[in-house]
Design an enzyme around this catalytic site. Structure first.
Site, PDB file in Angstrom:
ATOM      1  N   ASP A 104       0.835  -1.207   0.000  1.00 29.85           N
ATOM      2  CA  ASP A 104       0.000   0.000   0.000  1.00 29.85           C
ATOM      3  C   ASP A 104       0.868   1.254   0.000  1.00 29.85           C
ATOM      4  O   ASP A 104       2.079   1.192   0.243  1.00 29.85           O
ATOM      5  CB  ASP A 104      -1.010  -0.038   1.156  1.00 29.85           C
ATOM      6  CG  ASP A 104      -0.354   0.075   2.527  1.00 29.85           C
ATOM      7  OD1 ASP A 104       0.356   1.061   2.777  1.00 29.85           O
ATOM      8  OD2 ASP A 104      -0.567  -0.843   3.355  1.00 29.85           O
TER       9      ASP A 104
HETATM   10  N1  URA Z   1      -0.352  -5.489   4.632  1.00 31.90           N
HETATM   11  C1  URA Z   1      -0.707  -4.179   4.591  1.00 31.90           C
HETATM   12  O1  URA Z   1      -1.429  -3.693   5.437  1.00 31.90           O
HETATM   13  N2  URA Z   1      -0.227  -3.436   3.596  1.00 31.90           N
HETATM   14  C2  URA Z   1       0.581  -3.916   2.647  1.00 31.90           C
HETATM   15  O2  URA Z   1       1.013  -3.175   1.763  1.00 31.90           O
HETATM   16  C3  URA Z   1       0.948  -5.275   2.710  1.00 31.90           C
HETATM   17  C4  URA Z   1       0.457  -6.042   3.720  1.00 31.90           C
END
Ligand code: URA
Length: 246
Positions: A104
């Site tokens: 993310d």
């Molecule tokens: N978990 C998350 O919250 N974000 C990510 O990017 C990957 C795993």
């Protein structure tokens, strides 16, 4: 099989067929010995130079990238995307280079990208349980029951219809409570799934909040030391074998 050089260059994002034909006519594309190649030539393979610079890697290619915080993995976001870290022509390649699973926007760390659609599909399929390791900094101290709750599996996150597979929480080395990290705000989480914002949602479900999230390992491949945030390079065969990508 001999490959049409004009088509190769166009598929690598060096321009339209017309633009690439012009490059070839202008003698901008040479073999390793500096001999110019023309529009009717086929790809001789091996090292080629375009305006004196090595040709980008031919397909199929897998890249290893250190994603910084603040860029998104999507191809079509109006803000900064991981493609802004690559040469602009990489966004025009055919087949497209796409992230293998996403990180993310607020997360950093190891990201693999590939133009091998079958490989991408295989590695992101729920059946493929390659481990992903995340370094986590939390807003509030661990309660002490998180490791057991994650390990048991079966948590149902908001908006999901399937319970989570078991996951591991590892306390920070040197934590006062090494078994469960109780009282600490730093830990490692190891997942075998890749659901939307999974780590953040797992802690949110337990009343905590993830302040920082960094993916340090995929399968047996740790984020290479030679890649500072924002840097990338083609994956090396020995690294691909460690994920494993085969
Ligand atoms: N978990 C998350 O919250 N974000 C990510 O990017 C990957 C795993």
């Amino acid at each position: 099989m001999a490959r049409d050089l004009e088509k190769l260059l166009s598929n690598l994002g060096y321009g339209s067929r017309t633009q690439v034909a012009r490059l070839l006519r202008d003698g901008a594309v040479t073999d390793a010995e500096g001999r110019p190649l023309g529009p009717k030539d086929s790809d001789p393979g091996g090292v080629l130079l375009v305006d004196g610079e090595p040709l980008d890697p031919r397909a199929p290619v897998t890249l290893v990238l250190h994603k910084p915080v603040g860029v998104v993995c999507s191809t079509s976001d109006p803000g900064a995307t991981v493609y802004s870290l690559l040469p602009p022509r990489f966004a025009a390649r055919k087949p497209v280079i796409a992230p293998i699973g996403r990180l993310d926007k607020e997360s950093s760390g190891l990201l693999l990208l590939t133009d091998d659609g079958a490989l991408n599909h295989r590695l992101t399929s729920p059946k493929h349980h390659v481990e992903k390791r995340y370094e986590v900094i939390l807003d509030r101290p661990l309660r002490g029951d998180e490791a057991a709750l994650f390990a048991a599996g079966g948590m149902l996150l908001d908006n999901d219809d399937r319970p989570l597979l078991p996951a591991r929480l590892l306390a920070r080395p040197g934590a006062a409570s090494p078994a469960d990290g109780a009282g600490d705000t730093v830990c490692t989480v190891v997942l075998t799934e890749g659901r939307y914002h999974q780590v953040r949602r797992m802690f949110a479900a337990l009343g905590n909040h993830v302040l920082q999230l960094h993916r340090s390992v995929i399968g047996g491949l740790a984020l290479p030391d030679d890649l500072p945030a924002g840097a990338w390079r083609p994956i090396r065969p020995e690294e691909a074998a460690r994920v494993p990508l085969a």
